[in-house]
Design an enzyme around this catalytic site. Structure first.
Site, PDB file in Angstrom:
ATOM      1  N   ASP A 105      42.794  14.315  10.490  1.00 53.50           N
ATOM      2  CA  ASP A 105      41.579  13.508  10.664  1.00 53.50           C
ATOM      3  C   ASP A 105      40.360  14.415  10.753  1.00 53.50           C
ATOM      4  O   ASP A 105      39.477  14.222  11.584  1.00 53.50           O
ATOM      5  CB  ASP A 105      41.693  12.629  11.906  1.00 53.50           C
ATOM      6  CG  ASP A 105      40.609  11.550  11.958  1.00 53.50           C
ATOM      7  OD1 ASP A 105      40.079  11.192  10.886  1.00 53.50           O
ATOM      8  OD2 ASP A 105      40.298  11.060  13.055  1.00 53.50           O
ATOM      9  N   LEU A 106      40.334  15.412   9.886  1.00 56.77           N
ATOM     10  CA  LEU A 106      39.230  16.363   9.883  1.00 56.77           C
ATOM     11  C   LEU A 106      37.987  15.700   9.292  1.00 56.77           C
ATOM     12  O   LEU A 106      38.048  15.090   8.222  1.00 56.77           O
ATOM     13  CB  LEU A 106      39.625  17.587   9.063  1.00 56.77           C
ATOM     14  CG  LEU A 106      38.866  18.885   9.327  1.00 56.77           C
ATOM     15  CD1 LEU A 106      39.086  19.349  10.753  1.00 56.77           C
ATOM     16  CD2 LEU A 106      39.306  19.953   8.347  1.00 56.77           C
TER      17      LEU A 106
END
Length: 202
Positions: free
Chosen positions: A51-52
């Site tokens: 979930d960068l």
């Protein structure tokens, strides 16, 4: 029970971009280098962030002499540890933030370090231009339209997209090729890890 956590002073990259727009190349590289170093450390331990995004990259006030900011990667809440006996983990649909999700995260594909590389490429574009690569990012459109642009329509070169947006920033030489190697829809065609991705960019 209690938990001690580091108190960070500063702002996340999303806030910084909304306040000032894109960063000069030297600053962008410094931020990207630190973020990539942190992510590469996670990859070497078999951890994929998944979930960068700019909201999860924090620009903390530096405690080092001569250092402008210390970059921290936040929120490993949906990170996946790669199990030795399962080669790579799989994701469930709906995890992560749509504008930064790699294609394999939408259809139970294999989750590998290359999944984070997809987001790294998009973050680098945002660092240099001050905005998302995706045209739908600033529009109120159905999720189907978002996914169509991200995973079905042709991906134009980063420099062409900057021109389409009317941006005057100059992307560094070779950025189009590097960016394409980050956001290849086939994960096997991307950089294999954050290390390889960052080294090629810098």
């Amino acid at each position: 029970p209690w938990m001690a956590m580091e108190l960070l002073k500063g702002r996340d990259l999303s806030t910084a971009l909304s306040e000032r727009g894109g960063f000069p190349l030297d600053e962008a590289k410094a931020i990207f280098r630190q973020a990539g170093h942190a992510l590469a450390s996670a990859h070497r331990q078999g951890i994929v962030h998944r979930d960068l995004k700019p909201e999860n990259i924090f620009l903390a006030e530096s405690r080092r002499e001569g250092g402008a900011v210390t970059v921290k990667i936040l929120d490993f809440g949906i990170a996946k540890v790669l199990q030795e006996n399962r080669a790579y983990g799989k994701t469930l649909g709906g995890l992560g933030t749509p504008l930064w999700l790699a294609p394999e995260q939408t259809h139970n594909g294999e989750i590998t370090p290359a999944t984070d590389v997809w987001a790294l490429g998009l973050i680098a574009f945002a660092l240099l231009t001050g905005r998302s690569y995706w045209k739908c990012a600033d529009q109120d459109v159905p999720i189907v339209a978002v996914l169509t642009e991200m995973f079905a329509e042709a991906l134009v070169p980063a420099s062409q997209r900057a021109v389409e947006f009317g941006l005057r920033c100059e992307l560094p030489d070779g950025f189009d090729e590097w960016f394409a190697h980050c956001v290849a829809r086939d994960a096997h065609e991307r950089f294999k890890s954050a290390d390889a991705c960052v080294n090629a960019f810098l």
